[in-house]
Enzyme design. Structure first.
Site, PDB file in Angstrom:
ATOM      1  N   ASP A   1       0.794  -1.268   0.032  1.00 55.64           N
ATOM      2  CA  ASP A   1       0.128  -0.202   0.135  1.00 55.64           C
ATOM      3  C   ASP A   1       0.985   1.232   0.027  1.00 55.64           C
ATOM      4  O   ASP A   1       0.535   2.241   0.672  1.00 55.64           O
ATOM      5  CB  ASP A   1      -1.098  -0.052   1.157  1.00 55.64           C
TER       6      ASP A   1
ATOM      7  N   LYS B   1       2.549   2.122  -5.253  1.00 50.53           N
ATOM      8  CA  LYS B   1       3.201   1.612  -6.209  1.00 50.53           C
ATOM      9  C   LYS B   1       2.506   1.792  -7.580  1.00 50.53           C
ATOM     10  O   LYS B   1       3.026   2.223  -8.563  1.00 50.53           O
ATOM     11  CB  LYS B   1       3.258   0.189  -6.105  1.00 50.53           C
TER      12      LYS B   1
ATOM     13  N   GLY C   1      -3.771  -4.322  -4.683  1.00 48.63           N
ATOM     14  CA  GLY C   1      -4.566  -3.230  -5.558  1.00 48.63           C
ATOM     15  C   GLY C   1      -3.876  -2.065  -5.743  1.00 48.63           C
ATOM     16  O   GLY C   1      -3.022  -1.729  -4.730  1.00 48.63           O
ATOM     17  N   HIS C   2      -3.789  -1.474  -6.882  1.00 42.16           N
ATOM     18  CA  HIS C   2      -3.374  -0.313  -7.434  1.00 42.16           C
ATOM     19  C   HIS C   2      -4.275   0.880  -7.705  1.00 42.16           C
ATOM     20  O   HIS C   2      -5.080   0.403  -8.508  1.00 42.16           O
ATOM     21  CB  HIS C   2      -2.227  -0.524  -8.299  1.00 42.16           C
TER      22      HIS C   2
ATOM     23  N   GLN D   1       2.056  -6.081  -3.341  1.00 47.81           N
ATOM     24  CA  GLN D   1       2.502  -6.297  -1.911  1.00 47.81           C
ATOM     25  C   GLN D   1       3.688  -5.547  -1.743  1.00 47.81           C
ATOM     26  O   GLN D   1       4.250  -4.533  -2.222  1.00 47.81           O
ATOM     27  CB  GLN D   1       2.295  -7.936  -1.493  1.00 47.81           C
TER      28      GLN D   1
END
Length: 429
Positions: free
Chosen positions: A13, A16, A40-41, A223
């Site tokens: 988180d 990225k 998730g991005h 991650q």
């Protein structure tokens, strides 16, 4: 010009998505090499917000995206995500998305087992997303995974489902959870096959050709290093290797092709789910960081735990992750804070240590040793050059560089892709 690998240097988180999106404008290919739809991005482009969890971030930039063999792929989620971004105006077809033919698939039985085991663990739950990532990786190493290429061979698929269900239904029954019927799974996979197989490709070959023609490749990690199954805070980790070294194995290229390794870290620290967190703040300051930073998981929506910047942990991530340069994100969240604390080590049973121990008990005992710095009253939000930063903010960045033993090469000062200060071009190698 070098290839670039982007990995998280904390517990994920770190922002990225924005960094990969920003770098993708200068890459030809963007590759996801590990993880699944548990990561998730979030990409902010003008008034559009794209939330990606399987698709490589490069698709937003119109680049060729590759899902490598190191990923575990949920077919239903992939098709749903493609439909979602298509509705937002993006085009995702086999022309701009390729998937490794040997990528393992996540089937409905994987999240079922994931959730059933978490329930059985009770208070000792690991804090997984319940999306079947761990069980899918277990099947991969146990040599019983169904892979994308299997969808083209119905007889092979049928036989492999027998073996898979023998294992999973035994476990599900033992945990008191519903079991799965073969025919329903087989029918659905054969229904999905014509939608998925056009994306299938020996991507190792595609990447080899890209290498010989001088194309720039961006390897997109999910991650972060401290969630690595080997090097993270085990067992409170993900089920794959998140370090840059896995970019080679997870996409089918040689280690020299990974290129420059860029680690991403927030100017403070966050963590989702269970596990040790020495610098966690369970007070008003922690709440303030969470509110200012909008700290909620992209995939799960879970609030993130917040704390001071842990330089000791990031230094460890730099070493084992192969990080050559650091991107510092969310510097603006610290604007206006009178004092800032940086963790420089831990006290464990009265002893000062300069690493996060592998032992669970020692991790839980680790008390942060802090260095206190003066904050700044000015604003860093939206700054696009070093000259725009308050002097105290510059000192804070410089001190982080010293403590983590890696240069800060990029600074992110807002979610907007252009609010970025580049101190060194990662593609220059």
């Amino acid at each position: 010009m070098a290839n670039v690998a982007v990995i998280g240097a904390q517990w994920g988180d770190e922002g990225k998505g924005k960094v990969v999106d920003w770098l993708a404008s200068r890459a030809d290919i963007v590759v996801r090499f590990q993880g699944g739809h548990n990561a998730g991005h979030t990409l902010v482009v003008g008034d559009q917000v794209y939330k990606l969890s399987l698709l490589p971030s490069g698709v937003v930039r119109g680049k060729l995206g590759i899902i490598g063999n190191g990923v575990v792929l949920d077919p239903e989620h992939l098709l749903s995500e493609i439909a979602k971004v298509t509705a937002q105006g993006l085009k995702v077809t086999p022309e701009n998305l390729r998937i490794a033919e040997n990528v393992p698939l996540i089937l409905p039985l994987h999240p079922a087992l994931d959730k059933a085991r978490e329930v059985a663990r009770g208070a000792s739950a690991i804090g997984t997303t319940g999306r079947g990532i761990g069980p899918a990786y277990e099947d991969k190493v146990a040599r019983r995974a169904i892979r994308l290429s299997d969808l083209a061979e119905p007889e092979v698929l049928s036989h492999k489902l027998d073996e898979l269900l023998l294992h999973h239904n035994t476990l599900l029954k033992g945990l008191g959870a519903p079991v799965f019927e073969k025919q329903a799974l087989l029918d659905r996979l054969l229904e999905l096959a014509p939608q998925l197989l056009p994306f299938s490709e020996p991507v190792w070959q595609l990447l080899d050709e890209a290498h010989h023609t001088g194309k720039r490749v961006l390897f997109e990690g999910a991650q972060a290093v401290m969630l690595d199954v080997d090097h993270g805070t085990y067992p409170y980790v993900t089920s794959s290797n998140t370090v840059a070294g896995n970019a080679a194995a997870g996409s089918g290229v040689g280690p020299k092709q990974i290129g420059y390794v860029l680690g991403i870290a927030k100017a403070y620290t966050t963590r989702v789910g269970s596990g040790p967190f020495p610098t966690e703040l369970k007070d008003e300051t922690g709440r303030l960081l969470g509110e200012r930073g909008h700290e909620f998981g992209t995939v799960t929506g879970r609030p993130r735990r917040c704390g001071w910047f842990d330089a000791c942990m990031v230094r460890q991530a730099v070493k084992v992750g192969g990080v050559e340069g650091l991107v510092l994100t969310k510097l603006d969240v610290l604007d206006g804070m009178k004092e800032l604390h940086i963790c420089t080590g831990y006290e464990v049973d009265g002893q000062l240590v300069n690493r996060l121990p592998a032992s669970i008990a020692a991790q839980e005992k680790a008390k942060p040793v802090y260095e206190v710095m003066t904050g700044w009253s000015g604003s860093t939000r939206g700054a696009r050059s070093y000259a725009e930063l308050p002097a105290e903010a510059v000192k804070y960045v410089r001190r982080i560089e010293e403590l983590v033993e890696a240069p800060v090469v990029l600074l992110s000062t807002s979610p907007d892709r252009d609010d970025t200060i580049m101190l060194r071009d990662p593609f220059a190698g």
